[in-house]
Scaffold this motif. Structure first.
Motif, mmCIF file in Angstrom:
data_model
loop_
_atom_site.group_PDB
_atom_site.id
_atom_site.type_symbol
_atom_site.label_atom_id
_atom_site.label_comp_id
_atom_site.label_asym_id
_atom_site.label_seq_id
_atom_site.Cartn_x
_atom_site.Cartn_y
_atom_site.Cartn_z
ATOM 1 N N GLY A 116 -2.557 -10.052 -5.251
ATOM 2 C CA GLY A 116 -1.236 -10.466 -4.784
ATOM 3 C C GLY A 116 -0.682 -9.521 -3.733
ATOM 4 O O GLY A 116 -0.121 -9.961 -2.719
ATOM 5 N N LEU A 117 -0.848 -8.212 -3.959
ATOM 6 C CA LEU A 117 -0.396 -7.229 -2.970
ATOM 7 C C LEU A 117 -1.219 -7.325 -1.689
ATOM 8 O O LEU A 117 -0.683 -7.195 -0.585
ATOM 9 N N ALA A 118 -2.524 -7.561 -1.830
ATOM 10 C CA ALA A 118 -3.380 -7.730 -0.648
ATOM 11 C C ALA A 118 -2.951 -8.953 0.150
ATOM 12 O O ALA A 118 -2.912 -8.929 1.392
ATOM 13 N N SER A 119 -2.612 -10.037 -0.548
ATOM 14 C CA SER A 119 -2.149 -11.248 0.121
ATOM 15 C C SER A 119 -0.843 -10.991 0.871
ATOM 16 O O SER A 119 -0.672 -11.428 2.018
ATOM 17 N N ALA A 120 0.077 -10.262 0.243
ATOM 18 C CA ALA A 120 1.352 -9.931 0.895
ATOM 19 C C ALA A 120 1.129 -9.064 2.130
ATOM 20 O O ALA A 120 1.750 -9.280 3.181
ATOM 21 N N ALA A 121 0.235 -8.088 2.022
ATOM 22 C CA ALA A 121 -0.052 -7.210 3.157
ATOM 23 C C ALA A 121 -0.714 -7.987 4.292
ATOM 24 O O ALA A 121 -0.392 -7.799 5.475
ATOM 25 N N ALA A 172 -0.428 -11.229 4.889
ATOM 26 C CA ALA A 172 0.576 -12.120 5.484
ATOM 27 C C ALA A 172 1.510 -11.353 6.419
ATOM 28 O O ALA A 172 2.002 -11.913 7.407
ATOM 29 N N ARG A 173 1.718 -10.097 6.129
ATOM 30 C CA ARG A 173 2.656 -9.290 6.920
ATOM 31 C C ARG A 173 1.970 -8.612 8.107
ATOM 32 O O ARG A 173 2.636 -8.013 8.956
ATOM 33 N N GLY A 174 0.653 -8.687 8.165
ATOM 34 C CA GLY A 174 -0.069 -8.075 9.274
ATOM 35 C C GLY A 174 -0.315 -6.591 9.100
ATOM 36 O O GLY A 174 -0.553 -5.876 10.082
ATOM 37 N N VAL A 175 -0.272 -6.118 7.860
ATOM 38 C CA VAL A 175 -0.555 -4.709 7.575
ATOM 39 C C VAL A 175 -2.070 -4.518 7.519
ATOM 40 O O VAL A 175 -2.765 -5.228 6.783
ATOM 41 N N ARG A 176 -2.586 -3.583 8.286
ATOM 42 C CA ARG A 176 -4.037 -3.320 8.277
ATOM 43 C C ARG A 176 -4.409 -2.715 6.922
ATOM 44 O O ARG A 176 -3.987 -1.600 6.605
ATOM 45 N N THR A 177 -5.212 -3.433 6.166
ATOM 46 C CA THR A 177 -5.399 -3.083 4.759
ATOM 47 C C THR A 177 -6.875 -3.005 4.384
ATOM 48 O O THR A 177 -7.681 -3.848 4.790
ATOM 49 N N THR A 202 -10.056 -13.666 6.376
ATOM 50 C CA THR A 202 -9.830 -13.475 7.810
ATOM 51 C C THR A 202 -10.545 -14.527 8.652
ATOM 52 O O THR A 202 -10.330 -14.585 9.862
ATOM 53 N N THR A 203 -11.389 -15.363 8.046
ATOM 54 C CA THR A 203 -12.095 -16.379 8.830
ATOM 55 C C THR A 203 -11.178 -17.528 9.226
ATOM 56 O O THR A 203 -11.445 -18.239 10.192
ATOM 57 N N THR A 204 -10.104 -17.732 8.480
ATOM 58 C CA THR A 204 -9.191 -18.835 8.787
ATOM 59 C C THR A 204 -7.820 -18.359 9.249
ATOM 60 O O THR A 204 -7.052 -19.141 9.812
ATOM 61 N N HIS A 205 -7.494 -17.093 8.999
ATOM 62 C CA HIS A 205 -6.207 -16.551 9.430
ATOM 63 C C HIS A 205 -6.453 -15.164 10.030
ATOM 64 O O HIS A 205 -7.202 -14.367 9.466
ATOM 65 N N PRO A 206 -5.844 -14.853 11.182
ATOM 66 C CA PRO A 206 -6.080 -13.554 11.811
ATOM 67 C C PRO A 206 -5.470 -12.413 10.995
ATOM 68 O O PRO A 206 -4.481 -12.588 10.299
ATOM 69 N N GLY A 207 -6.093 -11.261 11.101
ATOM 70 C CA GLY A 207 -5.584 -10.069 10.424
ATOM 71 C C GLY A 207 -6.726 -9.147 10.046
ATOM 72 O O GLY A 207 -7.901 -9.525 10.113
ATOM 73 N N LYS A 208 -6.369 -7.924 9.680
ATOM 74 C CA LYS A 208 -7.375 -6.943 9.271
ATOM 75 C C LYS A 208 -7.254 -6.707 7.778
ATOM 76 O O LYS A 208 -6.293 -6.081 7.304
ATOM 77 N N LEU A 209 -8.204 -7.236 7.035
ATOM 78 C CA LEU A 209 -8.264 -7.056 5.586
ATOM 79 C C LEU A 209 -9.720 -6.865 5.209
ATOM 80 O O LEU A 209 -10.521 -7.800 5.266
ATOM 81 N N ASP A 210 -10.069 -5.631 4.866
ATOM 82 C CA ASP A 210 -11.445 -5.279 4.540
ATOM 83 C C ASP A 210 -11.559 -4.867 3.079
ATOM 84 O O ASP A 210 -10.559 -4.550 2.425
ATOM 85 N N VAL A 211 -12.797 -4.878 2.594
ATOM 86 C CA VAL A 211 -13.066 -4.549 1.199
ATOM 87 C C VAL A 211 -14.191 -3.528 1.118
ATOM 88 O O VAL A 211 -15.242 -3.724 1.729
ATOM 89 N N MET A 212 -13.942 -2.450 0.380
ATOM 90 C CA MET A 212 -15.041 -1.579 -0.014
ATOM 91 C C MET A 212 -15.613 -2.210 -1.283
ATOM 92 O O MET A 212 -14.962 -2.250 -2.319
ATOM 93 N N ILE A 213 -16.812 -2.722 -1.171
ATOM 94 C CA ILE A 213 -17.360 -3.688 -2.118
ATOM 95 C C ILE A 213 -17.615 -3.068 -3.487
ATOM 96 O O ILE A 213 -18.157 -1.969 -3.604
ATOM 97 N N ALA A 216 -10.036 -19.728 -6.299
ATOM 98 C CA ALA A 216 -10.506 -20.347 -5.061
ATOM 99 C C ALA A 216 -10.784 -19.321 -3.968
ATOM 100 O O ALA A 216 -11.200 -19.682 -2.869
ATOM 101 N N ALA A 217 -10.566 -18.044 -4.279
ATOM 102 C CA ALA A 217 -10.745 -16.951 -3.319
ATOM 103 C C ALA A 217 -9.912 -17.175 -2.060
ATOM 104 O O ALA A 217 -10.388 -17.020 -0.928
ATOM 105 N N LYS A 218 -8.635 -17.549 -2.268
ATOM 106 C CA LYS A 218 -7.696 -17.769 -1.173
ATOM 107 C C LYS A 218 -6.477 -16.883 -1.365
ATOM 108 O O LYS A 218 -6.106 -16.555 -2.499
ATOM 109 N N PRO A 219 -5.808 -16.507 -0.276
ATOM 110 C CA PRO A 219 -4.581 -15.720 -0.423
ATOM 111 C C PRO A 219 -3.471 -16.544 -1.060
ATOM 112 O O PRO A 219 -3.296 -17.727 -0.744
ATOM 113 N N LEU A 220 -2.740 -15.921 -1.953
ATOM 114 C CA LEU A 220 -1.628 -16.580 -2.630
ATOM 115 C C LEU A 220 -0.622 -17.152 -1.631
ATOM 116 O O LEU A 220 -0.036 -18.213 -1.851
ATOM 117 N N HIS A 221 -0.438 -16.453 -0.519
ATOM 118 C CA HIS A 221 0.616 -16.831 0.424
ATOM 119 C C HIS A 221 0.342 -18.151 1.155
ATOM 120 O O HIS A 221 1.254 -18.697 1.788
#
Length: 282
Positions: A23-28, A30-35, A82-93, A231-236
């Protein structure tokens, strides 16, 4: 600009810690915070929820084995969001093999490995969210040593006060012994049913004991959060009023994170919250 690192923790399983991280990742996002989201939970659910491709990638276990820059970068993948919405959201797997690093008595060298790894990335992100293991063994201590703040996730149940109290005492122990910059962000109360007298009682109990460390808003219990996660989609972007209600709650919690961490527009704002020492839990 030094990246702000927040651990999302619980010392009791099953309270929705990973759901809060998403949820926090989705909020970040949506806000364009590089996360960057670090998946330190051996169950690796946050990696699944952020829709990442594992092919050709290393993972958190490789990073904890050898936190060299090349290894760190190979363990990071962009979220499928990020494939359907622009932004920087990465994961250390994440990896189930991370459990091998979760012993009860970590060495000082081991505890600082994640901090060492994140140092290579500090100019590339505004925010790092660490989804912690649901225990107080080595992985959680490693996360906290690398963090500026810790959010403690709980739910309004019988054992919530004891678990939150244990977590806050442990944060204070790490702050005094290892990492003077570490502070609690506060307690995030998840899965609240507002009509439940039991939940109202437990939230009052938490507030009586921890005061302003109990964060607002509390998160209502809604199936939309699990649906978006499944569904592996952002809540927002999930449809429906309940999803948007929850998204607004996470926006408010993220606002608290950014304000206390002096992230983004708060970086140079003298009126922003200062990282004031929290009184130790007595």
């Amino acid at each position: 600009m030094i990246v702000h690192v927040l651990s999302v923790s619980s010392l009791k399983g099953g309270v929705g810690k990973t759901t809060v991280s998403l949820g926090l990742a989705s909020a970040a996002f949506a806000r364009g915070v590089r996360t960057l989201v670090v998946d330190l939970d051996p169950q690796s659910d946050v990696s699944t929820g952020l829709d990442i491709s594992l092919s050709g990638r290393l993972n958190i276990a490789d990073v904890l084995t050898s936190p060299k820059e090349k290894t760190v970068r190979q363990a990071i993948a962009p979220s499928g969001w990020t494939t359907t919405h622009p932004g920087k959201l990465d994961v250390m797997i994440g990896s189930p093999s991370a459990i091998n690093f979760d012993g009860p008595h970590p060495s000082i060298r081991d505890i600082w490995k994640l901090e060492e790894a994140l140092a290579y990335l500090e100019n590339e992100y505004d925010l790092v969210l660490i989804d912690c293991a649901p225990s107080l063994n080595a992985l959680t201590r490693t996360a906290w040593a690398a963090s500026d703040r810790v959010s403690v996730v709980t739910e309004p149940g019988l054992f919530s006060v004891a678990a939150a109290d244990r977590a806050l005492r442990a944060i204070e122990e790490i702050r005094r012994g290892l990492s003077p910059r570490l502070q609690p962000l506060g307690i995030i109360v998840n899965r609240v049913r507002n009509q439940s007298l039991e939940h109202q009682f437990r939230i009052k109990e938490l507030r009586d004991m921890f005061g302003p460390l109990v964060l607002n808003p509390q998160l209502p219990e809604r199936t939309s959060l699990q649906q978006a996660q499944g569904a592996a989609k952002p809540l927002h972007i999930w449809p429906g009023d309940s999803a948007q209600e929850l998204a607004h709650c996470f926006d408010q919690l993220l606002e608290r994170v950014l304000r206390t961490g002096r992230v983004g527009e708060y970086a140079d704002n003298a009126a922003a919250d200062k990282a004031e020492p929290i009184e130790p839990v007595s």
